[in-house]
Design a protein around this motif. Structure first.
Motif, PDB file in Angstrom:
ATOM      1  N   GLN A 131       0.829  -1.210   0.000  1.00 40.19           N
ATOM      2  CA  GLN A 131       0.000   0.000   0.000  1.00 40.19           C
ATOM      3  C   GLN A 131       0.862   1.259   0.000  1.00 40.19           C
ATOM      4  OE1 GLN A 131      -2.475   0.656   3.570  1.00 40.19           O
ATOM      5  NE2 GLN A 131      -4.228   0.807   2.195  1.00 40.19           N
ATOM      6  N   LEU A 172       2.392   1.808  -3.478  1.00 39.13           N
ATOM      7  CA  LEU A 172       1.443   2.381  -4.437  1.00 39.13           C
ATOM      8  C   LEU A 172       1.251   3.879  -4.187  1.00 39.13           C
ATOM      9  CD1 LEU A 172      -1.316  -0.405  -4.647  1.00 39.13           C
ATOM     10  CD2 LEU A 172       0.282   0.305  -6.451  1.00 39.13           C
ATOM     11  N   SER A 186       4.163   5.873  -5.500  1.00 39.61           N
ATOM     12  CA  SER A 186       4.227   5.986  -6.967  1.00 39.61           C
ATOM     13  C   SER A 186       3.111   6.874  -7.497  1.00 39.61           C
ATOM     14  CB  SER A 186       4.158   4.604  -7.601  1.00 39.61           C
ATOM     15  OG  SER A 186       2.925   3.969  -7.273  1.00 39.61           O
TER      16      SER A 186
END
Length: 400
Positions: A394, A397, A400
């Motif tokens: 998590q 992500l 990013s």
């Protein structure tokens, strides 16, 4: 011959010496496990106190890895290694001569404080001398050597104890450490990348870079939980064999080959399929297998009297899962940092050894409540590993 004790033409280190540097400390760590029940009797002390010989070793390795790297960057690989193995040999001598339990525990601390230099610097020296491309293949041989040493050390320790008494495990470690020390004295050239001008304390500032990445911390903790399961087993199982199965150090060592073989096979499988399967899927698959193995051990313990198969076979499956998940979790952690890859590797080793040592010392105390505590703790480790992996994915992500 130069002042360093080597000729100017000999600029590389033999692979055999690098392998000896890398395996000396894992051998000393794992060869101790099968003799722990006998040591509790010989020194007239509790299993908890003797287990400190394993736990303190792990703790010292953890701290030693944090310190040895900056020391080697500041003062050079060769002097740190020579002083380190001199300390390791001194620990072996103290272990042989130990007449009281505190001397035995101090011997283990000295062994680990010195031996950690070989574990850390073998990889650094390969990268120093051969560069990234050639180093990859050589590191594979080093890893294989470490896995082999970890597999046979408990078995060897059991047979040495049977043949010559518990002191023989320290004699073997002293012999291996002495060979490495002499090899380093005559065949190890100094690296050219250390800098005396750089402040020693400044070397530690790179840890701030690593710890600033949340995804690194979560992935590293996920890998640590599964590794802790192995440390928990190796400190608990010798006493289970002695107390519940009336077995000997040799029995433990022979059956432990199943556990080591599981990790070896899992690591080999990971190397073959990780690239096409993907890091995330490999972590999930490995954690799932380790979870099933822990649950199988619990069911076996609850439905039948303890037996060698119900103890060692599920753990072999657990370590097979660890072989699948751990290298991928480590890769995910290190790749989530910007630079400072070596520092990130050292910090991850610190996490594993520090937390693993605490869990390994605590679990045998909890097992006084019953044998089923062992698989229950293993299940808890897998659940935590899965949770930390989820948090890491998590965070990755979000970054990013």
């Amino acid at each position: 011959m130069t002042a360093n004790g080597i000729t100017g033409k000999n600029k590389t280190t033999p692979v055999s010496l690098l392998a000896g540097m890398a395996i000396a400390s894992p051998v000393a760590l794992n060869i101790f496990a099968p003799i722990m029940p006998e040591l509790a009797v010989r020194f007239n002390t509790s299993p908890f106190t003797i287990q400190l010989g394993f736990t303190l070793y792990l703790f010292t390795l953890a701290v030693g890895q944090l310190i040895s790297g900056p020391l080697a960057d500041r003062y050079g690989r060769r002097p740190v290694l020579l002083w380190g193995f001199a300390l390791h040999i001194a620990g072996c001598v103290l272990g042989i001569m130990a007449a009281e339990v505190w001397q035995l525990l101090l011997a283990r601390v000295l062994q680990a404080a010195g031996g950690c230099t070989g574990m850390l610097l073998a990889r650094s020296i390969i990268l120093d001398q051969h560069g990234k491309d050639r180093a990859a293949g050589m590191l594979g041989y080093i890893t294989l050597g470490i896995a082999t040493a970890q597999a046979i050390a408990p078995t060897l320790g059991g047979y040495l104890n049977l043949a010559g008494g518990w002191q023989t495990v320290f004699w073997l470690s002293m012999a291996l450490g002495s060979v490495v020390w002499l090899g380093a004295l005559f065949r190890l050239p100094e690296s050219d990348n250390h800098s005396a001008a750089t402040g020693f304390l400044n070397s530690f500032k790179r840890y701030n870079t690593v710890l600033s990445s949340p995804s690194y911390i979560w992935y590293a903790l996920s890998s640590t939980m599964i590794a802790s399961g192995f440390f928990i087993f190796i400190t608990s199982a010798p006493f289970v064999v002695a107390k519940h199965l009336q077995g000997s150090a040799v029995d433990y060592g022979n059956w432990f080959l199943l556990v080591a073989g599981g990790f070896w096979l899992g690591s080999l499988t990971a190397g073959k399929i990780s690239a096409r399967t993907g890091t995330d899927q490999m972590i999930k698959l490995g954690n799932s297998i380790s979870g099933v193995a822990s649950l199988a051990m619990l069911i076996m313990f609850m439905t039948a009297p303890p037996a060698y198969l119900s103890l060692f076979l599920p753990m072999a499956l657990f370590t097979f899962g660890r072989g699948l998940s751990q290298p991928n979790a480590q890769a995910a952690a290190i790749s989530s940092t910007s630079g400072a890859k070596a520092t990130a590797t050292g910090m991850q080793g610190f996490f594993q050894l520090m937390i693993g040592s605490m869990m390994a010392q605590l679990t045998p105390l909890l097992m006084l409540m019953g044998l089923t505590v062992l698989p229950l703790v293993l299940i808890a480790m897998v659940v935590l590993a899965a949770y930390f992996y989820h948090k890491g994915a998590q965070s990755s992500l979000e970054a990013s």
